[in-house]
Design a protein around this motif. Structure first.
Motif, PDB file in Angstrom:
ATOM      1  N   ARG A 142      30.271  47.942  36.164  1.00 34.71           N
ATOM      2  CA  ARG A 142      31.500  48.144  36.367  1.00 34.71           C
ATOM      3  C   ARG A 142      32.395  46.860  36.820  1.00 34.71           C
ATOM      4  O   ARG A 142      33.720  46.667  36.742  1.00 34.71           O
ATOM      5  CB  ARG A 142      31.805  49.154  37.097  1.00 34.71           C
ATOM      6  CG  ARG A 142      31.417  50.707  36.389  1.00 34.71           C
ATOM      7  CD  ARG A 142      31.500  51.741  37.508  1.00 34.71           C
ATOM      8  NE  ARG A 142      31.181  52.825  36.799  1.00 34.71           N
ATOM      9  CZ  ARG A 142      30.964  54.147  37.670  1.00 34.71           C
ATOM     10  NH1 ARG A 142      31.407  54.138  38.823  1.00 34.71           N
ATOM     11  NH2 ARG A 142      30.784  55.405  36.968  1.00 34.71           N
ATOM     12  N   LEU A 143      31.780  45.922  37.719  1.00 34.08           N
ATOM     13  CA  LEU A 143      32.207  44.882  38.172  1.00 34.08           C
ATOM     14  C   LEU A 143      32.185  43.555  37.722  1.00 34.08           C
ATOM     15  O   LEU A 143      33.199  42.650  37.794  1.00 34.08           O
ATOM     16  CB  LEU A 143      31.585  44.933  39.669  1.00 34.08           C
ATOM     17  CG  LEU A 143      32.096  45.801  40.846  1.00 34.08           C
ATOM     18  CD1 LEU A 143      31.423  45.605  42.092  1.00 34.08           C
ATOM     19  CD2 LEU A 143      33.528  45.562  40.986  1.00 34.08           C
ATOM     20  N   ILE A 145      32.725  42.306  34.616  1.00 37.45           N
ATOM     21  CA  ILE A 145      33.916  41.794  33.835  1.00 37.45           C
ATOM     22  C   ILE A 145      35.132  41.333  34.787  1.00 37.45           C
ATOM     23  O   ILE A 145      35.554  40.188  34.986  1.00 37.45           O
ATOM     24  CB  ILE A 145      34.450  42.576  32.849  1.00 37.45           C
ATOM     25  CG1 ILE A 145      33.211  42.998  31.679  1.00 37.45           C
ATOM     26  CG2 ILE A 145      35.807  42.287  32.193  1.00 37.45           C
ATOM     27  CD1 ILE A 145      33.724  43.706  30.696  1.00 37.45           C
ATOM     28  N   PRO A 146      35.714  42.243  35.839  1.00 40.83           N
ATOM     29  CA  PRO A 146      36.640  41.804  36.805  1.00 40.83           C
ATOM     30  C   PRO A 146      36.184  40.624  37.661  1.00 40.83           C
ATOM     31  O   PRO A 146      37.045  39.863  37.952  1.00 40.83           O
ATOM     32  CB  PRO A 146      36.681  43.147  37.698  1.00 40.83           C
ATOM     33  CG  PRO A 146      36.222  44.204  36.851  1.00 40.83           C
ATOM     34  CD  PRO A 146      35.134  43.790  36.064  1.00 40.83           C
ATOM     35  N   VAL A 147      34.854  40.653  37.878  1.00 38.05           N
ATOM     36  CA  VAL A 147      34.393  39.164  38.697  1.00 38.05           C
ATOM     37  C   VAL A 147      34.545  38.116  37.947  1.00 38.05           C
ATOM     38  O   VAL A 147      35.137  37.271  38.599  1.00 38.05           O
ATOM     39  CB  VAL A 147      33.112  39.472  39.261  1.00 38.05           C
ATOM     40  CG1 VAL A 147      32.303  38.307  39.923  1.00 38.05           C
ATOM     41  CG2 VAL A 147      32.844  40.785  40.552  1.00 38.05           C
ATOM     42  N   ILE A 206      36.603  37.441  35.421  1.00 37.41           N
ATOM     43  CA  ILE A 206      38.164  37.119  35.497  1.00 37.41           C
ATOM     44  C   ILE A 206      38.639  36.502  36.701  1.00 37.41           C
ATOM     45  O   ILE A 206      39.089  35.512  36.587  1.00 37.41           O
ATOM     46  CB  ILE A 206      38.881  38.364  34.810  1.00 37.41           C
ATOM     47  CG1 ILE A 206      38.367  38.818  33.483  1.00 37.41           C
ATOM     48  CG2 ILE A 206      40.380  38.034  35.131  1.00 37.41           C
ATOM     49  CD1 ILE A 206      38.984  40.092  33.200  1.00 37.41           C
ATOM     50  N   GLY A 207      38.233  37.177  37.904  1.00 38.62           N
ATOM     51  CA  GLY A 207      38.749  36.684  39.135  1.00 38.62           C
ATOM     52  C   GLY A 207      38.103  35.358  39.515  1.00 38.62           C
ATOM     53  O   GLY A 207      38.908  34.523  39.952  1.00 38.62           O
TER      54      GLY A 207
END
Length: 518
Positions: A375-376, A378-380, A382-383
């Motif tokens: 869950r994390l 992809i956001p990580v 991108i960030g």
């Protein structure tokens, strides 16, 4: 007997005016900010800055007075009858038997004059809304209303068995105080610890930001941003100090607000109700009918769990709501986990708290650990890309949350004791739900294709549906154990259906015998 029309205490007039003024703050602020701004503003524009707020202020006072004069209430013919309205006269009749709960609260003005505010809630009321509110009446009147409603509800239940005749309509109904059994109270030390870990500072900061955003077209936002950028240029240390100072101030305000809200927290029990009272400046009292309790939830926050603390909620159907959470009523904001069973034994002795849990199988461990990673990731990424070069520190979150996934695996479990089902799960916060079979509205057994490969299933039980839904779940339990829970629950459903079929057959046989005799 409150049979003649009555107005509320004049304190209600003051609260009406204060409420009107509070609702007028934003228009007044907007007029002050917009009107008369700049040296080129005309005299008329500048005059409006004073005239319009004065008109709004006067209207608030007049409308508050009219509302107070036109609001009347009385008890008549088994109903609470309320008439109110500023321009249009409205009437509301609430039968006593429809009343689910009556909650009371006391503000500063109420306590000075010995008054209370009561909220009357019915099953047909909206989520978190009361059907009617009497904002300022004497404690004697409030107790009388409670007693009359209780007596009317009891008579309604026994109507099929007995008929109560009252020839003297003017007879006074005696108010008898129910005997209360003390259950639990919080010390100021526990309230302070609860305030420290409540996280209310985030709510204050969020509310402040939301308030500022309401005026994005009025306030010189561009100028503020420019000034902020210039401020940042002075050094990251200064920015960090100011930010830290703002957070500390918000945190202190949140602590004070929480302590005032939960001061003198006390739980008592009568024959039919749990009574929860709290508050220092405004005393609130919530009455929870024992027969409407649907289940119990033990909630453990991340930091509180580390020190062995938890919170106890009861799920009540059709009752009051507090803390913004419909149906979940807190009977202990902060308590040592070793003391929970003793408190529940006093409040709801039918529930078994100290039970042994069946853990989820070891083959589910990998799924629990990797679920946060999936869950994390992809956001990580991108960030890390957009916040280069420091964004790569976000990758440190992955092993941290995978560790929380492992803790979730260790905590997850279930138990069946007689007619009681217990499901528990956690990620950052842990939740344990205790439910009786006859209170469960639906039980879902789910399985995705990844679970199917490892013979795993998830169980979710709902004890209260709708917007105020509540229940519990356990993820990735053994397939056979999930079916065991399903059979435990469906057994009663099958027996109930079988009993209904048998009743229909008996009625059919009786009817057939009558026809044969004829």
């Amino acid at each position: 007997m409150i049979s003649e029309k009555r107005r509320m205490h004049p304190v209600a007039l003051i609260t009406n005016i204060l409420k009107e003024l509070k609702d007028s703050i934003i228009p007044i602020v907007m007029l002050v900010v917009i009107g008369g701004k700049g040296e080129d503003a005309s005299f008329l524009d500048k005059l409006f800055v004073f005239i319009i707020p004065a008109v709004i202020f006067s209207f608030s006072i007049i409308s508050g007075l009219i509302k107070w004069l036109r609001f009347t209430y009385r008890l008549e013919e088994g109903e609470l009858r309320i008439e109110h309205g500023l321009f249009v006269r409205k009437k509301r009749y609430i039968p006593f038997e429809r009343v689910q709960s009556i909650t009371t609260s006391e503000g500063i003005l109420h306590r000075i004059f010995g008054l209370v505010k009561i909220n009357i809630e019915t099953a047909g009321g909206g989520v978190g809304e009361s059907e009617a509110a009497l904002t300022a009446i004497t404690k004697e009147e409030a107790n009388t209303i409670k007693q009359i409603v209780k007596k009317a509800k009891d008579q309604h239940k026994q109507k099929a068995e007995t008929e109560i005749e009252e020839t003297d309509e003017s007879r006074e109904i005696s108010v008898v105080e129910e005997q209360k059994q003390f259950i639990y109270s919080m010390s100021y030390r526990d309230i302070f610890i609860f305030s420290l870990t409540s996280g209310g500072a985030l709510g204050i900061i969020g509310a402040l930001v939301a308030f500022i955003l309401q005026f994005d077209e009025i306030l010189p936002v561009d100028t503020i941003i420019t000034e902020f950028q210039d401020f940042v240029k002075h050094g990251i240390v200064m920015v960090a100090i100011v930010t830290l100072f703002a957070i500390v101030v918000a945190y202190i305000i949140a602590i004070i607000r929480t302590m005032l809200k939960y001061a003198n927290f006390r739980v008592e029990k009568t024959e039919e109700n749990l009574i929860i009272s709290s508050g220092l400046l405004e005393i609130k009292q919530v009455t929870v009918p024992l027969k409407r309790v649907q289940g119990i939830e033990i909630k453990e926050g991340l930091f509180r769990r580390m020190f062995g603390y938890a919170a106890i909620h009861v799920i009540s159907a059709g009752g009051s709501t507090i803390d913004g959470e419909s149906g979940a009523i807190m009977i202990s904001p902060l308590i040592k986990k070793v003391e929970i069973a003793a408190i529940i034994q006093k409040c709801l002795p039918e529930y078994q708290i100290n039970v042994s849990f069946h853990p989820v199988p070891e083959r589910a461990k990998t799924r629990y650990i990797m679920r946060p990673f999936y869950r994390l990731i992809i956001p990580v990424i991108i960030g890390a890309y957009f916040f280069n070069p420091w964004g790569y520190l976000l990758f440190l979150l992955l092993p941290l949350f995978m560790f929380f996934g492992y803790l979730s695996y260790q905590f997850a479990g279930w138990n069946i004791t007689g007619n009681q089902l217990v499901l528990r799960h956690r990620f950052l916060n842990a939740n344990t739900s205790y439910m009786f079979k006859h209170r469960i509205q639906s039980l879902d057994i789910s399985q995705n294709w990844l679970q199917k490969r490892k013979s795993l299933r998830s169980v979710s039980a709902v004890i209260m549906s709708g917007l105020g839904g509540a229940g519990g779940d356990t993820i990735d339990m053994d397939k056979d154990e999930a079916m065991q829970i399903f059979m435990w629950y469906s057994k009663t459903e099958q027996q109930s259906k079988l009993a209904n079929v048998n009743k229909e057959l008996e009625k059919f046989n009786e009817t057939s015998d009558v026809h044969k005799d004829c």
